[in-house]
Scaffold this motif. Structure first.
Motif, mmCIF file in Angstrom:
data_model
loop_
_atom_site.group_PDB
_atom_site.id
_atom_site.type_symbol
_atom_site.label_atom_id
_atom_site.label_comp_id
_atom_site.label_asym_id
_atom_site.label_seq_id
_atom_site.Cartn_x
_atom_site.Cartn_y
_atom_site.Cartn_z
ATOM 1 N N PRO A 133 -7.491 -0.875 -12.298
ATOM 2 C CA PRO A 133 -6.284 0.173 -12.608
ATOM 3 C C PRO A 133 -6.279 1.042 -12.253
ATOM 4 O O PRO A 133 -7.136 1.980 -12.629
ATOM 5 N N ALA A 134 -4.656 1.767 -12.730
ATOM 6 C CA ALA A 134 -4.504 3.169 -11.944
ATOM 7 C C ALA A 134 -3.525 3.860 -13.379
ATOM 8 O O ALA A 134 -2.702 2.579 -13.312
ATOM 9 N N PRO A 163 0.915 -0.804 -0.239
ATOM 10 C CA PRO A 163 0.139 0.274 -0.122
ATOM 11 C C PRO A 163 1.084 0.985 -0.348
ATOM 12 O O PRO A 163 1.618 1.092 0.140
ATOM 13 N N ALA A 164 0.718 2.039 -0.769
ATOM 14 C CA ALA A 164 1.228 3.682 -0.969
ATOM 15 C C ALA A 164 0.071 4.678 -0.803
ATOM 16 O O ALA A 164 -0.883 4.783 -1.249
ATOM 17 N N GLN A 165 0.644 6.192 -0.390
ATOM 18 C CA GLN A 165 -0.232 6.859 -0.417
ATOM 19 C C GLN A 165 -1.782 6.931 0.089
ATOM 20 O O GLN A 165 -3.088 6.962 -0.024
ATOM 21 N N VAL A 166 -1.323 6.380 1.374
ATOM 22 C CA VAL A 166 -2.718 6.177 2.284
ATOM 23 C C VAL A 166 -3.392 7.186 2.675
ATOM 24 O O VAL A 166 -2.324 7.909 3.470
ATOM 25 N N ASN A 192 0.125 -0.574 -11.271
ATOM 26 C CA ASN A 192 -0.651 0.404 -9.531
ATOM 27 C C ASN A 192 -1.617 0.559 -9.887
ATOM 28 O O ASN A 192 -2.518 0.066 -11.408
ATOM 29 N N PHE A 193 -2.817 -0.075 -8.542
ATOM 30 C CA PHE A 193 -3.772 -0.166 -8.752
ATOM 31 C C PHE A 193 -4.493 0.997 -6.965
ATOM 32 O O PHE A 193 -4.030 1.258 -6.660
ATOM 33 N N TYR A 194 -5.444 1.751 -7.502
ATOM 34 C CA TYR A 194 -6.378 2.178 -7.196
ATOM 35 C C TYR A 194 -7.076 1.359 -5.881
ATOM 36 O O TYR A 194 -7.847 0.666 -6.651
ATOM 37 N N ILE A 227 -3.017 3.665 -2.968
ATOM 38 C CA ILE A 227 -2.552 3.524 -4.067
ATOM 39 C C ILE A 227 -2.127 1.550 -3.921
ATOM 40 O O ILE A 227 -1.078 1.901 -3.290
ATOM 41 N N GLU A 228 -2.119 0.677 -4.987
ATOM 42 C CA GLU A 228 -1.755 -0.960 -4.293
ATOM 43 C C GLU A 228 -0.417 -0.981 -5.659
ATOM 44 O O GLU A 228 -0.636 -0.990 -6.791
ATOM 45 N N GLN A 229 0.421 -0.462 -4.942
ATOM 46 C CA GLN A 229 1.959 -0.681 -5.887
ATOM 47 C C GLN A 229 1.447 -2.441 -5.661
ATOM 48 O O GLN A 229 2.537 -3.351 -4.811
ATOM 49 N N ILE A 230 1.748 -3.633 -7.043
ATOM 50 C CA ILE A 230 1.932 -4.535 -7.216
ATOM 51 C C ILE A 230 3.253 -5.113 -8.146
ATOM 52 O O ILE A 230 3.249 -4.580 -8.757
ATOM 53 N N ILE A 231 4.236 -5.939 -7.667
ATOM 54 C CA ILE A 231 6.051 -6.311 -8.716
ATOM 55 C C ILE A 231 4.890 -7.166 -9.193
ATOM 56 O O ILE A 231 4.539 -8.322 -8.391
#
Length: 147
Positions: free
Chosen positions: A129-130, A74-77, A106-108, A91-95
């Motif tokens: 999707p973001a 998770p990022a920028q919560v 990135n996903f919102y 923003i979910e950052q999926i590697i």
């Protein structure tokens, strides 16, 4: 065989940490310990149909985890917490692995938690999707921008 007791999440942030840890472990049982047992829970994965109820949500996570754990962070919560409910927009950052190596997609996401007798539990997860640049730019409210 004894079942593992349901953990008590004293804050929505601790429930959210457990949610993303379950994704990184690829563990559907651990994932479902974060979710409320209420039949009104909802999960919407990117590009998927809406999933309703704990049984269907468990099946959806089990299906996703057949490909292995999901490296999600998770990022920028943006957290809005009340007495009995909390909404986290992030923003979910999926590697992911690509032919050129690792990449971040990135996903919102909106995660909604509700406080009950056993602490905070997830009642809604909705991801979409973001843009690739989502983790770099947010659109601030113009009324809050100082010049």
């Amino acid at each position: 065989m004894a079942t593992e007791p349901t953990p008590m999440f004293p804050t929505p942030e601790e429930a959210e940490y457990a949610f993303y840890e379950a994704m990184r472990q690829g563990d559907a049982a651990q994932m479902m310990r974060v979710w409320s047992d209420d039949e009104d829970v909802v999960c919407i994965h990117p590009g998927s149909l809406r999933t309703l109820g704990p049984g269907a949500i468990r099946e959806a996570w089990e299906h996703l985890f057949t490909s292995g754990p999901i490296s999600a962070f998770p990022a920028q919560v943006k957290a809005m917490t009340g007495v009995m409910s909390a909404v986290h927009v992030l923003i979910e950052q999926i590697i992911v692995n690509t032919p050129r190596g690792k990449d971040t997609v990135n996903f919102y996401a909106t995660n909604i938690y509700q406080k009950g007798p056993e602490g905070w539990r997830m009642i809604v997860h909705h991801a979409s999707p973001a843009p690739r640049e989502a983790d770099l730019f947010d659109r601030p409210d113009a009324s809050r921008t100082l010049h």
